[in-house]
Design a protein around this motif. Structure first.
Motif, short mmCIF file in Angstrom:
data_model
loop_
_atom_site.label_atom_id
_atom_site.label_comp_id
_atom_site.label_asym_id
_atom_site.label_seq_id
_atom_site.Cartn_x
_atom_site.Cartn_y
_atom_site.Cartn_z
N THR A 1 30.40 33.99 39.60
CA THR A 1 30.03 35.25 38.97
C THR A 1 28.61 35.61 39.38
O THR A 1 27.75 34.74 39.51
N VAL A 2 28.40 36.91 39.59
CA VAL A 2 27.09 37.42 39.97
C VAL A 2 26.78 38.67 39.15
O VAL A 2 27.69 39.33 38.62
N SER A 3 25.49 38.97 39.04
CA SER A 3 25.04 40.21 38.42
C SER A 3 23.82 40.70 39.18
O SER A 3 22.84 39.96 39.31
N ARG A 4 23.91 41.90 39.70
CA ARG A 4 22.81 42.51 40.46
C ARG A 4 22.32 41.61 41.58
O ARG A 4 21.14 41.44 41.81
N GLY A 5 23.28 40.96 42.28
CA GLY A 5 22.95 40.14 43.43
C GLY A 5 22.52 38.71 43.10
O GLY A 5 22.29 37.92 44.00
N GLU A 6 22.40 38.37 41.82
CA GLU A 6 22.00 37.03 41.42
C GLU A 6 23.19 36.28 40.84
O GLU A 6 23.98 36.84 40.08
N GLY B 1 55.44 29.98 53.52
CA GLY B 1 54.38 30.27 52.57
C GLY B 1 54.55 31.67 52.01
O GLY B 1 55.47 32.40 52.36
N GLY B 2 53.71 32.07 51.10
CA GLY B 2 53.83 33.38 50.48
C GLY B 2 52.62 34.23 50.74
O GLY B 2 52.37 35.16 50.03
N GLY B 3 51.85 33.91 51.73
CA GLY B 3 50.61 34.61 51.99
C GLY B 3 49.44 33.73 51.56
O GLY B 3 49.61 32.56 51.26
N ASN B 4 48.28 34.32 51.51
CA ASN B 4 47.07 33.56 51.17
C ASN B 4 46.26 34.31 50.15
O ASN B 4 46.20 35.53 50.16
N TYR B 5 45.59 33.57 49.27
CA TYR B 5 44.55 34.13 48.42
C TYR B 5 43.22 33.81 49.10
O TYR B 5 43.13 32.87 49.89
N PRO B 6 42.18 34.55 48.78
CA PRO B 6 40.87 34.21 49.36
C PRO B 6 40.41 32.84 48.86
O PRO B 6 40.76 32.42 47.76
N SER B 7 39.63 32.15 49.66
CA SER B 7 39.13 30.84 49.25
C SER B 7 37.93 30.97 48.30
O SER B 7 37.57 30.02 47.63
N ARG B 8 37.35 32.16 48.23
CA ARG B 8 36.21 32.42 47.33
C ARG B 8 36.43 33.76 46.64
O ARG B 8 36.69 34.77 47.30
N VAL B 9 36.31 33.76 45.31
CA VAL B 9 36.40 35.00 44.53
C VAL B 9 35.09 35.17 43.78
O VAL B 9 34.66 34.27 43.05
N THR B 10 34.45 36.32 43.98
CA THR B 10 33.20 36.64 43.31
C THR B 10 33.45 37.77 42.33
O THR B 10 33.95 38.83 42.71
N VAL B 11 33.10 37.54 41.07
CA VAL B 11 33.30 38.54 40.03
C VAL B 11 31.92 39.09 39.63
O VAL B 11 31.01 38.33 39.29
#
Length: 132
Positions: free
Chosen positions: A29-34, A117-127
């Motif tokens: 998780t990030v907020s304003r780039g931090e 397979g059923g496709g791929n999810y990203p290895s990194r999720v940023t909220v």
């Protein structure tokens, strides 16, 4: 004919992929780039739900429907990311069998989809969390 038979295994290997299903997925998780730590997140697919506190790595998330990540932390608005798996249709492989004598040839062609397979999810999720 001999060359065609030798090329078929390479064509099949090039088209069949297993994707990154089942590997670790980093949730941050990030907020304003931090980077913001300590946010509570629910990571869910059609296969199940995993509750984590960021930053976290979720193991065993296999592509099954949309990936949904909902995060909240006191002082911030609840945020959500929805991601569908990439390449959900798989691959198509064309196989041909040919034969004949002299300058005359006869061929039979087959075309069928292969789903691996059923496709791929990203290895990194940023909220992104927005302050209240």
């Amino acid at each position: 004919m001999r060359h065609l038979i030798l090329l078929v295994p390479f064509a099949l290997a090039a088209c069949a992929t297993t994707g990154s299903g089942g590997g670790g997925m980093t949730i941050e998780t990030v907020s304003r780039g931090e980077q913001i730590t300590g946010a509570s997140c629910a990571v869910s697919t059609n296969a199940g739900t995993w509750n984590v506190v960021t930053p976290a790595t979720v193991e065993g998330v296999t592509p099954n429907g949309n990936l949904r990540v909902v995060c909240n932390k006191p002082g911030y608005r609840t945020s959500e990311v929805i991601q569908g798996p990439s390449n959900p249709l798989g691959s198509s492989v064309g196989l041909g069998v040919g034969g004949g004598g002299g300058n005359v040839g006869v061929g039979v062609g087959l075309n069928f989809p292969i789903r691996v397979g059923g496709g791929n999810y990203p290895s990194r999720v940023t909220v992104e969390l927005n302050p209240l």
